[in-house]
Write a protein that holds these residues in place. Sequence first.
Motif, PDB file in Angstrom:
ATOM      1  N   SER A 135       0.848  -1.191   0.000  1.00  0.00           N
ATOM      2  CA  SER A 135       0.000   0.000   0.000  1.00  0.00           C
ATOM      3  C   SER A 135       0.882   1.239   0.000  1.00  0.00           C
ATOM      4  N   GLY A 136       0.236   2.385  -0.201  1.00  0.00           N
ATOM      5  CA  GLY A 136       0.945   3.654  -0.115  1.00  0.00           C
ATOM      6  C   GLY A 136       1.443   4.170  -1.452  1.00  0.00           C
ATOM      7  N   ASP A 137       2.053   5.338  -1.422  1.00  0.00           N
ATOM      8  CA  ASP A 137       2.654   5.972  -2.599  1.00  0.00           C
ATOM      9  C   ASP A 137       4.018   5.319  -2.820  1.00  0.00           C
ATOM     10  N   LEU A 138       4.025   4.263  -3.606  1.00  0.00           N
ATOM     11  CA  LEU A 138       5.195   3.400  -3.677  1.00  0.00           C
ATOM     12  C   LEU A 138       6.479   4.107  -4.122  1.00  0.00           C
ATOM     13  N   PRO A 139       6.483   4.936  -5.161  1.00  0.00           N
ATOM     14  CA  PRO A 139       7.754   5.555  -5.567  1.00  0.00           C
ATOM     15  C   PRO A 139       8.441   6.326  -4.437  1.00  0.00           C
ATOM     16  N   THR A 140       7.647   7.045  -3.634  1.00  0.00           N
ATOM     17  CA  THR A 140       8.212   7.797  -2.504  1.00  0.00           C
ATOM     18  C   THR A 140       8.504   6.881  -1.328  1.00  0.00           C
ATOM     19  N   LEU A 141       7.573   5.977  -1.052  1.00  0.00           N
ATOM     20  CA  LEU A 141       7.677   5.110   0.112  1.00  0.00           C
ATOM     21  C   LEU A 141       8.881   4.171   0.025  1.00  0.00           C
ATOM     22  N   THR A 144       3.691  -4.998  -3.975  1.00  0.00           N
ATOM     23  CA  THR A 144       2.566  -5.791  -4.496  1.00  0.00           C
ATOM     24  C   THR A 144       1.257  -5.025  -4.455  1.00  0.00           C
ATOM     25  N   ASN A 145       1.223  -3.781  -4.844  1.00  0.00           N
ATOM     26  CA  ASN A 145       0.029  -2.953  -4.666  1.00  0.00           C
ATOM     27  C   ASN A 145      -0.672  -2.669  -5.986  1.00  0.00           C
ATOM     28  N   ASP A 146      -1.522  -3.614  -6.468  1.00  0.00           N
ATOM     29  CA  ASP A 146      -2.288  -3.424  -7.713  1.00  0.00           C
ATOM     30  C   ASP A 146      -1.406  -2.931  -8.850  1.00  0.00           C
ATOM     31  N   LEU A 147      -0.314  -3.616  -9.086  1.00  0.00           N
ATOM     32  CA  LEU A 147       0.646  -3.179 -10.093  1.00  0.00           C
ATOM     33  C   LEU A 147       0.214  -3.575 -11.493  1.00  0.00           C
TER      34      LEU A 147
END
Length: 438
Positions: A254-260, A281-284
């Motif tokens: 979950s979350g804003d993956l590029p920043t996280l 693994t967030n709805d990629l």
Amino acid sequence: MDTSTAFRTDRYELTMLEAAITHGTADRACMFEAFGRRLPGARRYGVVAGIGRFLERVRDFRFGDAELTWLSKNQVVGTRTLDWLANYRFSGNVWGYPDGEAYFPESPILIVESSFAEGVLLETLILSILNYDSAVATAATRMVNAADGRPLAEMGSRRAHEDAAVAAARSAYIAGFAATSNLEAGRTWGIPTMGTAAHSFTLLHGSEEEAFRAQVESLGTGTALLVDTYDIEKGVETAIRVAGPELGAIRLDSGDLPTLVVKVREQLDRLGATRTKITVTNDLDEYAIAALSSAPVDSYGVGTSLVTGSGSPAAGLVYKLVAHAGDNGEWVPVAKASTGKRSIGGRKFATRVHDDLGIATQEKVYVGLGPEDVGALPENERPLVVPLITDGQIDETHTGAAGTRRAREHHGVVRAELPGDAFRLGRGDPALPTVFAN
């Protein structure tokens, strides 16, 4: 348990058969072809998948007592056709592109030579398998390209029909995915399986730390801990405190993956866990994966987008009669001329033409010719059509776990010969033109 696949078909296949038997044309030699008029989603190339599965299904395409009784009770066909179906065994020839091969508009992906009766019955079986499997493989290869060498795992079982989930795992593996979460795909196709824990395992315990300790105790420090059930920063800190700096991986769902991902990598390094990997693994889909190309991601897990073809759940392949035997025994080309749905008559054979550097430049389709008619090919043309069934005998090298591994290896070779334009994610024209020759 009945293992027949004969009812994996549409009623109209049987009513056509009945009419042909009645009219005396059922035994006429025919040539059918499966192809796509365009690529799904205006993509640059497609990937063939499902050939091995089709060969296994046609092996069991038999009308037993249960099937014949149902057809009779429901008055689908008459007694004469029922007698014919009782003895059905496909005895013809099939050629085609092997699993893992790239294809383009009008590529003769599958060619069936048989009587009309034998060939027409296979239409629905062929299309239902190839359309889904090729759609998933085409989506998967785009994700593999976007990942640029980082491993991907297929995790879509909960987003697809239970049988489709197994087929999707096979297609993804052929296209370059490294593993699947689906155990049946692992058992059936020899695909490496993976998986550790979901959020429910964390919620089962009194605390995140308790859950992590239970998982590490069971699976070892090489496991991957899911750290986003509550607070991610605290979850990462707890994971390393429990497992130590040798923890195999943490997973973000979950979350804003590029920043996280950047923040998590920095935190792991501060904690001394410099070798702990990050998997997301967030709805990629292929676009989200490409957006993470500069982020310190080590691997990806993909589910919904993959098993639904990333917006193109069917490859759009069709199955058409392209030739039949004339009164003199010679092949007579036939073609559909409907607006927007044309077909090209005649037997086909295809090659891929390469330049001096071994890069593909065009899909070349010889019309009116079979493998035995083409003769010696130029050195820069690679034949694409291979025999799959000969006089009813299946080439088993395309089936099972061994056939799946072989298809995966073949796809790696195929992808390496495609031009750079093939790997663009935007909608556009096919990367190779299809050129017809006589």
